[in-house]
Write an enzyme that holds these catalytic residues in place. Structure first.
Site, PDB file in Angstrom:
ATOM      1  N   ASP A  30      15.255 -11.037  14.830  1.00  0.00           N
ATOM      2  CA  ASP A  30      13.829 -10.817  14.592  1.00  0.00           C
ATOM      3  C   ASP A  30      13.208 -10.381  15.915  1.00  0.00           C
ATOM      4  O   ASP A  30      13.302 -11.091  16.916  1.00  0.00           O
ATOM      5  CB  ASP A  30      13.228 -12.144  14.124  1.00  0.00           C
ATOM      6  CG  ASP A  30      11.728 -12.073  13.912  1.00  0.00           C
ATOM      7  OD1 ASP A  30      11.119 -11.018  14.171  1.00  0.00           O
ATOM      8  OD2 ASP A  30      11.169 -13.096  13.488  1.00  0.00           O
ATOM      9  N   ILE A  31      12.578  -9.223  15.932  1.00  0.00           N
ATOM     10  CA  ILE A  31      12.077  -8.672  17.191  1.00  0.00           C
ATOM     11  C   ILE A  31      11.030  -9.568  17.848  1.00  0.00           C
ATOM     12  O   ILE A  31      10.875  -9.559  19.072  1.00  0.00           O
ATOM     13  CB  ILE A  31      11.548  -7.236  16.996  1.00  0.00           C
ATOM     14  CG1 ILE A  31      11.408  -6.540  18.353  1.00  0.00           C
ATOM     15  CG2 ILE A  31      10.245  -7.218  16.220  1.00  0.00           C
ATOM     16  CD1 ILE A  31      11.414  -5.052  18.288  1.00  0.00           C
ATOM     17  N   ASN A  44       1.770   1.854  11.576  1.00  0.00           N
ATOM     18  CA  ASN A  44       1.379   3.062  10.833  1.00  0.00           C
ATOM     19  C   ASN A  44       0.168   3.687  11.529  1.00  0.00           C
ATOM     20  O   ASN A  44      -0.428   3.086  12.423  1.00  0.00           O
ATOM     21  CB  ASN A  44       1.109   2.749   9.356  1.00  0.00           C
ATOM     22  CG  ASN A  44       0.099   1.646   9.185  1.00  0.00           C
ATOM     23  OD1 ASN A  44      -0.937   1.639   9.842  1.00  0.00           O
ATOM     24  ND2 ASN A  44       0.393   0.693   8.313  1.00  0.00           N
ATOM     25  N   VAL A  53       8.303  -5.028  10.094  1.00  0.00           N
ATOM     26  CA  VAL A  53       8.147  -5.441  11.490  1.00  0.00           C
ATOM     27  C   VAL A  53       6.659  -5.667  11.810  1.00  0.00           C
ATOM     28  O   VAL A  53       6.313  -6.625  12.503  1.00  0.00           O
ATOM     29  CB  VAL A  53       8.634  -4.353  12.459  1.00  0.00           C
ATOM     30  CG1 VAL A  53       8.555  -4.831  13.887  1.00  0.00           C
ATOM     31  CG2 VAL A  53      10.046  -3.951  12.175  1.00  0.00           C
ATOM     32  N   ASP A  54       5.837  -4.760  11.325  1.00  0.00           N
ATOM     33  CA  ASP A  54       4.402  -4.839  11.592  1.00  0.00           C
ATOM     34  C   ASP A  54       3.844  -6.191  11.150  1.00  0.00           C
ATOM     35  O   ASP A  54       3.123  -6.864  11.905  1.00  0.00           O
ATOM     36  CB  ASP A  54       3.727  -3.695  10.818  1.00  0.00           C
ATOM     37  CG  ASP A  54       2.426  -3.240  11.425  1.00  0.00           C
ATOM     38  OD1 ASP A  54       2.055  -3.767  12.477  1.00  0.00           O
ATOM     39  OD2 ASP A  54       1.786  -2.365  10.826  1.00  0.00           O
ATOM     40  N   SER A 140      10.874   3.538  11.612  1.00  0.00           N
ATOM     41  CA  SER A 140      10.882   4.471  10.454  1.00  0.00           C
ATOM     42  C   SER A 140      11.996   4.231   9.446  1.00  0.00           C
ATOM     43  O   SER A 140      12.045   4.918   8.425  1.00  0.00           O
ATOM     44  CB  SER A 140      10.935   5.951  10.886  1.00  0.00           C
ATOM     45  OG  SER A 140       9.689   6.389  11.359  1.00  0.00           O
ATOM     46  N   THR A 141      12.915   3.286   9.715  1.00  0.00           N
ATOM     47  CA  THR A 141      14.080   3.154   8.823  1.00  0.00           C
ATOM     48  C   THR A 141      13.861   2.183   7.670  1.00  0.00           C
ATOM     49  O   THR A 141      14.764   1.951   6.876  1.00  0.00           O
ATOM     50  CB  THR A 141      15.335   2.707   9.598  1.00  0.00           C
ATOM     51  OG1 THR A 141      15.144   1.357  10.047  1.00  0.00           O
ATOM     52  CG2 THR A 141      15.619   3.614  10.780  1.00  0.00           C
ATOM     53  N   TYR A 144       9.435   3.674   5.681  1.00  0.00           N
ATOM     54  CA  TYR A 144       9.288   5.104   5.941  1.00  0.00           C
ATOM     55  C   TYR A 144      10.550   5.910   5.630  1.00  0.00           C
ATOM     56  O   TYR A 144      10.549   7.139   5.749  1.00  0.00           O
ATOM     57  CB  TYR A 144       8.820   5.362   7.386  1.00  0.00           C
ATOM     58  CG  TYR A 144       7.321   5.186   7.567  1.00  0.00           C
ATOM     59  CD1 TYR A 144       6.515   4.698   6.541  1.00  0.00           C
ATOM     60  CD2 TYR A 144       6.699   5.519   8.760  1.00  0.00           C
ATOM     61  CE1 TYR A 144       5.136   4.541   6.701  1.00  0.00           C
ATOM     62  CE2 TYR A 144       5.324   5.374   8.939  1.00  0.00           C
ATOM     63  CZ  TYR A 144       4.547   4.880   7.904  1.00  0.00           C
ATOM     64  OH  TYR A 144       3.190   4.739   8.074  1.00  0.00           O
TER      65      TYR A 144
HETATM   66  P1  ADP Z   1       8.780   1.689   9.005  1.00  0.00           P
HETATM   67  O1  ADP Z   1       7.501   1.726   8.202  1.00  0.00           O
HETATM   68  O2  ADP Z   1       8.629   2.351  10.360  1.00  0.00           O
HETATM   69  O3  ADP Z   1       9.959   2.161   8.231  1.00  0.00           O
HETATM   70  P2  ADP Z   1       9.542  -1.110   8.611  1.00  0.00           P
HETATM   71  O4  ADP Z   1       8.899  -2.294   9.224  1.00  0.00           O
HETATM   72  O5  ADP Z   1       9.421  -0.963   7.111  1.00  0.00           O
HETATM   73  O6  ADP Z   1       8.955   0.139   9.401  1.00  0.00           O
HETATM   74  O7  ADP Z   1      11.090  -1.095   8.965  1.00  0.00           O
HETATM   75  C1  ADP Z   1      11.636  -0.701  10.187  1.00  0.00           C
HETATM   76  C2  ADP Z   1      12.914  -1.469  10.439  1.00  0.00           C
HETATM   77  O8  ADP Z   1      12.612  -2.770  10.923  1.00  0.00           O
HETATM   78  C3  ADP Z   1      13.795  -1.691   9.212  1.00  0.00           C
HETATM   79  O9  ADP Z   1      15.143  -1.436   9.615  1.00  0.00           O
HETATM   80  C4  ADP Z   1      13.603  -3.155   8.871  1.00  0.00           C
HETATM   81  O10 ADP Z   1      14.749  -3.727   8.278  1.00  0.00           O
HETATM   82  C5  ADP Z   1      13.396  -3.744  10.248  1.00  0.00           C
HETATM   83  N1  ADP Z   1      12.682  -5.048  10.339  1.00  0.00           N
HETATM   84  C6  ADP Z   1      11.873  -5.646   9.444  1.00  0.00           C
HETATM   85  N2  ADP Z   1      11.396  -6.811   9.945  1.00  0.00           N
HETATM   86  C7  ADP Z   1      11.905  -6.938  11.207  1.00  0.00           C
HETATM   87  C8  ADP Z   1      11.810  -7.901  12.251  1.00  0.00           C
HETATM   88  N3  ADP Z   1      11.068  -9.018  12.118  1.00  0.00           N
HETATM   89  N4  ADP Z   1      12.495  -7.690  13.409  1.00  0.00           N
HETATM   90  C9  ADP Z   1      13.260  -6.580  13.577  1.00  0.00           C
HETATM   91  N5  ADP Z   1      13.390  -5.634  12.635  1.00  0.00           N
HETATM   92  C10 ADP Z   1      12.736  -5.802  11.457  1.00  0.00           C
END
Ligand code: ADP
Length: 196
Positions: A30-31, A44, A53-54, A140-141, A144
């Site tokens: 988790d970032i 976004n 992540v957001d 973006s993965t 998006y």
């Molecule tokens: P985007 O809209 O840019 O695609 P997302 O948040 O939907 O952003 O996803 C971007 C990446 O982050 C995906 O690979 C997702 O699995 C990953 N992700 C989601 N939550 C977390 C987190 N807490 N820490 C790290 N990576 C995450």
């Protein structure tokens, strides 16, 4: 590729590459827990928050993060803005809100350029704040829809190019992948760039 680098394994067995005076490493998790000076949010264009992540970053940073992003009034796709980290504990002091593209196959080259520039601008903003360590998610993965096997070398190459220029405050770039499968994809991309 033309970028001199060495592929290694960190003490914990995770893949790592040495580029100039810097390092790129991969971890799964988790970032929000990255414990780097800066963490990058996959934001976004409205900077108004969202899921993935957001959502995780805004939950951890608290409502003040919205107060910090609001004055920007948004951010162009392929760019980024930097703010304080709200309630996320030290050593994290900054959040970079990077806006990657929504992927479409028909606009693949344009999406690739926008993804690359989102990383480049993020790293430049880190330099301006004298950041030494920064963590990126796989921008973006998720929602998006950028295919992660296509996104991984773009993200890694942007980090490598940044580090190889030397005289950088950024010394450690960590890619925090959410799932073991995503970590595997990034590991393979890192290994093949490392052979380049
Ligand atoms: P985007 O809209 O840019 O695609 P997302 O948040 O939907 O952003 O996803 C971007 C990446 O982050 C995906 O690979 C997702 O699995 C990953 N992700 C989601 N939550 C977390 C987190 N807490 N820490 C790290 N990576 C995450």
């Amino acid at each position: 590729m033309g970028i001199a680098c060495t592929f290694e394994r960190a003490e914990d067995g995770m893949p790592e590459i040495v580029v100039g005076a810097g390092r790129i490493r991969l971890v799964q998790g988790d970032i929000v827990q990255a414990k780097t000076d800066a963490i990058v949010n996959a934001a976004n264009a409205s900077l108004a928050g969202g899921g993935g992540v957001d959502g995780a970053i805004h939950r951890a940073a608290g409502p003040e993060l919205y107060e910090l992003t609001r004055p920007f009034g948004g951010c162009a796709t392929g760019s980024a803005v930097i703010t304080g980290a709200g309630r996320i504990p030290l050593p994290t002091r900054f959040i970079v809100h990077a806006v990657g593209p929504r992927y479409s196959t028909a606009r693949d080259a344009e999406c690739a350029a926008l993804l690359r520039s989102a990383h480049e601008v993020s790293l430049r903003l880190c330099e301006e704040k004298a950041v030494e360590s920064v963590a990126f998610p796989a921008i973006s993965t998720g929602v998006y829809g950028f295919p992660i096997a296509r996104a991984a070398p773009i993200a890694l190459q942007a980090a490598m190019e940044h580090l190889k220029a030397g005289e950088r405050s950024v010394k450690r770039v960590v890619f925090v992948l959410f799932t073991p499968a995503d970590l595997q994809v990034f590991s393979e991309a890192l290994a093949s760039l490392g052979q380049g």
